[in-house]
Scaffold this active site. Structure first.
Site, PDB file in Angstrom:
ATOM      1  N   ARG A 118      34.783  49.959  37.474  1.00 17.42           N
ATOM      2  CA  ARG A 118      35.774  49.508  36.484  1.00 17.42           C
ATOM      3  C   ARG A 118      35.402  50.209  35.190  1.00 17.42           C
ATOM      4  NH1 ARG A 118      37.996  43.503  35.352  1.00 17.42           N
ATOM      5  NH2 ARG A 118      39.249  44.242  37.117  1.00 17.42           N
ATOM      6  N   HIS A 145      45.285  49.987  38.488  1.00 17.90           N
ATOM      7  CA  HIS A 145      44.511  48.883  39.087  1.00 17.90           C
ATOM      8  C   HIS A 145      44.966  48.747  40.543  1.00 17.90           C
ATOM      9  CE1 HIS A 145      41.985  45.539  39.410  1.00 17.90           C
ATOM     10  NE2 HIS A 145      42.566  44.663  38.600  1.00 17.90           N
ATOM     11  N   GLN A 148      44.373  45.545  42.845  1.00 18.51           N
ATOM     12  CA  GLN A 148      45.224  44.423  42.466  1.00 18.51           C
ATOM     13  C   GLN A 148      46.591  44.525  43.160  1.00 18.51           C
ATOM     14  OE1 GLN A 148      44.498  41.696  40.258  1.00 18.51           O
ATOM     15  NE2 GLN A 148      46.316  41.007  41.331  1.00 18.51           N
ATOM     16  N   CYS A 280      48.258  38.789  37.671  1.00 14.78           N
ATOM     17  CA  CYS A 280      46.970  39.270  38.194  1.00 14.78           C
ATOM     18  C   CYS A 280      45.799  38.425  37.711  1.00 14.78           C
ATOM     19  CB  CYS A 280      46.767  40.725  37.798  1.00 14.78           C
ATOM     20  SG  CYS A 280      46.775  40.978  36.010  1.00 14.78           S
ATOM     21  N   ARG A 308      42.781  39.180  46.727  1.00 13.02           N
ATOM     22  CA  ARG A 308      41.962  40.335  46.337  1.00 13.02           C
ATOM     23  C   ARG A 308      40.857  40.554  47.384  1.00 13.02           C
ATOM     24  NH1 ARG A 308      41.630  41.952  41.040  1.00 13.02           N
ATOM     25  NH2 ARG A 308      40.353  43.611  41.962  1.00 13.02           N
TER      26      ARG A 308
HETATM   27  N1   CP Z   1      42.748  40.626  38.135  1.00 13.99           N
HETATM   28  C1   CP Z   1      41.510  41.082  37.882  1.00 13.99           C
HETATM   29  O1   CP Z   1      41.184  42.264  38.083  1.00 13.99           O
HETATM   30  O2   CP Z   1      40.644  40.146  37.423  1.00 13.99           O
HETATM   31  P1   CP Z   1      39.183  40.388  36.827  1.00 13.99           P
HETATM   32  O3   CP Z   1      39.346  41.098  35.511  1.00 13.99           O
HETATM   33  O4   CP Z   1      38.605  39.018  36.686  1.00 13.99           O
HETATM   34  O5   CP Z   1      38.408  41.249  37.793  1.00 13.99           O
HETATM   35  N1  NVA Z   2      45.870  44.683  32.072  1.00 11.69           N
HETATM   36  C1  NVA Z   2      44.683  43.849  32.130  1.00 11.69           C
HETATM   37  C2  NVA Z   2      44.369  43.517  33.554  1.00 11.69           C
HETATM   38  C3  NVA Z   2      43.149  42.659  33.759  1.00 11.69           C
HETATM   39  C4  NVA Z   2      42.859  42.394  35.196  1.00 11.69           C
HETATM   40  C5  NVA Z   2      43.529  44.574  31.459  1.00 11.69           C
HETATM   41  O1  NVA Z   2      43.401  45.794  31.642  1.00 11.69           O
HETATM   42  O2  NVA Z   2      42.773  43.930  30.740  1.00 11.69           O
END
Ligand code: CP
Ligand code: NVA
Length: 321
Positions: A118, A145, A148, A280, A308
């Protein structure tokens, strides 16, 4: 092979050793097969059957940003498949002191079987994937993402029974989640309309690529600045936060720009009566979504969050086994 036959599972053989940076690099058939596998793995897990397809495999998890769902679902997913996951925060690695991500990728390839990352910048993940000789999985970047989106489609499939021809309205920021969602919908024949305020629309380049995939699969992708237009007659309403991780200093400006884009009782009146609400997570109640909607009878956000785990097990089993 014997094990796969025993539990009647089909991993997606063509994905062995492949990176997952965005669904643009996958075929529609492969994504459909991943969904089938996710359904099967979820069914087995519900009967407490955990085929050890990744015994002896170790997945490294690198995080530059916070996470609840992604971190825990990848760790549990690897455990359930008989392997191990190793959490690393980027600031604790030497990349936090300036070691090139390409050197990191080469080094980690000597220890691990795969890397989930990430990262702030999608470009950095591309550099890691180029340098690493093991598969790299995108666990969220500024642009995409993908994990997701697979869980999202799995949830729609479970609740609505089929994907093709379903109409999804994404109302909100044209962000990483929206980008992966339009590509995944384009692959699986889901019609998707994105409603964002001016200046917060999805990337034109990504939209163009998704349109090409959509044409092949008969899905329709539309964009608008009008939330009511997007939600009209929708089977699924989806939103995400207005301020993503790393954009905190823009919060006040974004709250103003997104006025009128909240998913609330007035807006959902335009959707089909049995509409499904997805997010999400994490969510900001009373910003992008009213509490009555996210905690209401049409919401499947916690099923979506659980998915997920099942969707990623399908990805991991196919890429790493
Ligand atoms: N939806 C999602 O990716 O959640 P987190 O940021 O908790 O991993
Ligand atoms: N768009 C959000 C998604 C989090 C899962 C972010 O990037 O923070």
């Amino acid at each position: 092979m014997k094990l796969l036959e025993y539990v009647n599972l089909k991993v997606v053989e063509s994905l062995k050793g492949k990176d997952l940076l965005t669904w643009l690099d996958y075929s529609s058939e492969e994504i459909g097969q991943l969904l089938d596998l996710a359904v099967d793995l979820k069914g087995l897990a519900k009967s407490n059957v955990y085929p050890p397809l990744l015994a002896e495999k170790t997945l490294g998890l690198i995080f530059e940003k916070h996470s609840t769902r992604t971190r825990i679902s990848f760790e549990v997913g690897m455990n359930q498949l008989g392997g191990k996951a190793m959490y690393m925060h980027a600031r604790d690695l030497q990349i936090g002191r300036g070691e090139p991500i390409s050197d990191t990728g080469k080094v980690l390839s000597g220890y691990l079987d795969g890397i989930m990352i990430r990262a702030n910048s999608h470009k950095m993940v591309e550099e890691l994937a180029d340098a690493a000789t093991i598969p790299v999985i995108n666990g969220l970047t500024d642009l995409f993402h993908p994990c997701q989106a697979l869980a999202d489609l799995l949830t729609i499939y479970e609740v609505k029974g089929h994907l093709s021809g379903r109409k999804l309205a994404y109302v909100g920021d044209g962000n990483n989640v929206a980008h992966s969602l339009i590509i995944a919908c384009a692959h699986l024949g889901v019609d998707i309309t994105i409603a964002s305020p001016k200046g917060f629309e999805i990337s034109n380049a990504i939209l163009g690529k998704a349109q090409k995939i959509a044409t092949l699969n008969g899905s329709i992708i539309l964009t608008t600045n009008n939330p009511i237009e997007a939600v009209s007659n929708a089977d699924v309403i989806y939103t995400d936060v207005w301020t993503s991780m790393g954009q905190e200093e823009e919060t006040a400006a974004r709250l103003k720009a997104f006025e009128g884009y909240q998913i609330n009782d007035n807006l959902v009146k335009h959707a089909k009566p049995d509409y499904l609400f997805l997010h999400c997570l994490p969510a900001h109640r009373e910003e992008e979504v009213a509490t009555s909607i996210i905690d209401g009878p049409h919401s499947a956000v916690f099923q979506q969050a659980e998915n997920r785990l099942h969707a990623q097990k399908a990805i991991l089993a196919s890429i790493l086994s």
